[in-house]
Design an enzyme around this catalytic site. Structure first.
Site, PDB file in Angstrom:
ATOM      1  CB  CYS A   1     105.645   7.132  80.283  1.00 62.13           C
ATOM      2  SG  CYS A   1     104.986   5.385  80.732  1.00 62.13           S
TER       3      CYS A   1
ATOM      4  CD  GLN B   1     107.848   9.403  73.766  1.00 60.36           C
ATOM      5  OE1 GLN B   1     107.668   8.174  74.421  1.00 60.36           O
ATOM      6  NE2 GLN B   1     107.136  10.273  73.746  1.00 60.36           N
TER       7      GLN B   1
ATOM      8  CG  MET C   1     100.828   4.095  71.489  1.00 61.61           C
ATOM      9  SD  MET C   1      99.305   3.365  70.847  1.00 61.61           S
ATOM     10  CE  MET C   1      99.898   3.092  69.211  1.00 61.61           C
ATOM     11  CB  VAL C   2     105.044   0.562  75.863  1.00 61.19           C
ATOM     12  CG1 VAL C   2     105.976  -0.454  76.125  1.00 61.19           C
ATOM     13  CG2 VAL C   2     105.763   1.939  76.327  1.00 61.19           C
TER      14      VAL C   2
ATOM     15  CG  ASP D   1      89.448   9.978  75.011  1.00 60.75           C
ATOM     16  OD1 ASP D   1      90.157   8.899  75.177  1.00 60.75           O
ATOM     17  OD2 ASP D   1      88.809  10.652  76.027  1.00 60.75           O
TER      18      ASP D   1
ATOM     19  CG  ASN E   1      98.246  11.681  73.015  1.00 58.53           C
ATOM     20  OD1 ASN E   1      98.826  11.460  73.771  1.00 58.53           O
ATOM     21  ND2 ASN E   1      97.472  10.895  71.987  1.00 58.53           N
TER      22      ASN E   1
END
Length: 461
Positions: free
Chosen positions: A145, A116, A36-37, A252, A250
């Site tokens: 992304c 990543q 996650m960024v 929810d 991946n």
């Protein structure tokens, strides 16, 4: 003969598995932290591991940002930092400090960290991956992304439209990084609107030599608030299993228990948690372990990891704004904080104040800290009172009165940043979620990044 027949029958019923490299990791049976960024920096990964994450992905790091970086060991806490002089936004004046592009903990993340990479070019992907390959358990290519900063350069979800390029990147990484460093190469994708297009893409990807594939159950135009689509998952899992590749779901995934339930429901091998971990990383605790913890306990642990890591305050505050309820008064004060000391004071974490002031000093935040200025002012007032008392005692002694021996108040110096769980810094190094360069404090030990080596390098902590 009977044993041979049983072995032959088992081979017919057991799906193949690609070999897991000696320094790599198998994704099967794992519930992991998503890349996650901004939310996937070192403190976030450490707290996820503390609460039960099996593996952690770092934030997507663009290959061009990493290529040419220098690998350093921070002498204060033993973390490994990859740094470089930033371009300074095209300005003519030279940047005053190096930027920390990537930071990892060689002890607490050992065998559990997946790096990543954001890339659109096989050659640059290999160059960047070689720098960090000796310190991680795997390299994952981001081809999911959908944000413009990634897709505009042909990276991220844009690679789903250029499968030839994506295949070339994966094959290059497997051959030139995965094999010599003995780590796994994997890829993270999104589903395509047409299931047959997804099928064709996945069928090509699993033949590149990768050990794992993560499917984000949303199409590229979809956003996190839109419900995940899982009707293609079983098909993707079947293709992966036919090739012996692990498949991770991946989208929810709400908790560790939920991840295990999805594995059973869709026949996938692992599950990846993203936004639920941003809101409360104790989601990696199962219900049997007590489930979610109160936010304040989680935040205390998170800030402690931030201080131990010397994490950039702006990045820490980004996630704190998600973790801390904004409607509470202490939450409002924390959101207005401009330093670690102010944050700890606002939240009542007085036990962390000495360390917070120490890290603020390292990160040049002390001048911005209201709490530090107040404590310094209080110390000055106390010193003045002490001096007055000593002068009064001297005057009384001169007049014949007995003088009482004065005692100086103990002043806390805010102890060392290192804790028992942080590795001692190495004196010499033999060789050693998208994050762009941002200014950080320069560290002290510098060595060039290593070239490809036949085995993963061990670090002396």
């Amino acid at each position: 003969m009977l044993r041979f027949l049983r072995s032959a029958m088992a081979s017919l019923t057991t799906p193949p598995r690609v070999p897991i490299p000696a320094n790599g990791v198998d994704y099967r049976g794992k519930v992991v932290l998503a890349p996650m960024v901004r939310s996937g920096e070192l403190p976030s990964r450490l707290i996820a591991l503390k609460y039960g994450a099996d593996l952690v992905w770092g934030p997507e790091t663009i290959d061009r940002a990493m290529a040419g970086a220098v690998r350093r060991v921070n002498p204060r806490n033993g973390t490994i930092e990859f740094t470089r002089i930033p371009s300074n936004g095209g300005r003519t004046e030279k940047a005053g400090q190096e930027s920390v592009i990537y930071r990892l903990d060689p002890v607490r993340e050992k065998g559990k960290l997946i790096y990543q990479i954001g890339t659109a070019t096989p050659e640059i992907a290999v160059e960047a991956a070689k720098l960090v390959a000796g310190d991680v358990a795997g390299i994952d290519v981001n081809s999911g992304c959908p944000k413009p900063f990634s897709t505009s350069g042909g990276m991220g979800a844009a690679l789903l439209k250029t499968p030839d390029k994506l295949v070339a990147i994966l094959e290059a990484l497997v051959k030139e990084v995965g094999t010599p460093f003995q780590i796994g190469i994997s890829v993270k994708i999104r589903i395509l609107k047409d299931p047959e297009e997804t099928r064709a893409l996945v069928t090509r990807l699993v033949k590149t030599g990768i050990t794992g594939l993560t499917v984000h159950c949303r199409t590229p135009p979809m956003r996190p608030r839109e419900r995940a689509i899982r009707d293609q998952v079983r098909m993707i899992a079947d293709i992966c299993h036919e090739a012996g590749v692990a498949c991770v779901i991946n989208g929810d995934v709400a908790s560790k228990d939920d991840g295990h339930a999805l594995m059973k429901e869709f026949g996938v091998d692992g599950a990846m948690i993203a936004t639920a971990a941003e809101a409360n990383p104790s989601c990696f605790r199962t219900e049997a372990e007590g489930g979610l913890l109160p936010w304040k306990e989680v935040v205390h642990e998170y800030i402690k990891f931030c201080l131990e890591s010397e994490n950039r305050f702006g990045n820490s505050k980004y996630l704190l704004n998600i973790l801390v309820p904004g409607k509470l008064q202490e939450g409002k004060l924390a959101k207005a904080a401009r330093s670690y000391a102010d944050t700890c004071h606002a939240l009542g974490f007085e036990d962390l104040l000495p360390l917070a002031m120490h890290v603020d000093d390292i990160l040049n935040l002390s001048d911005k800290s209201v709490t530090t200025k107040d404590l310094q002012a209080e110390h000055t007032r106390s010193k003045a009172v002490q001096n007055a008392m000593e002068n009064n005692e001297s005057a009384r002694a001169a007049g014949g009165a007995s003088r009482v021996k004065s005692t100086s108040p103990a002043v806390s110096a805010g102890g060392p940043i290192r804790t028992n769980s942080i590795p001692a810094p190495t004196k010499t190094i033999v060789s050693e979620g998208t994050v762009m360069p941002e200014a950080e404090t320069q560290v002290d030990v510098s060595v060039p990044a290593p070239e490809a080596a036949p085995q993963k390098q061990e670090l002396t902590a």
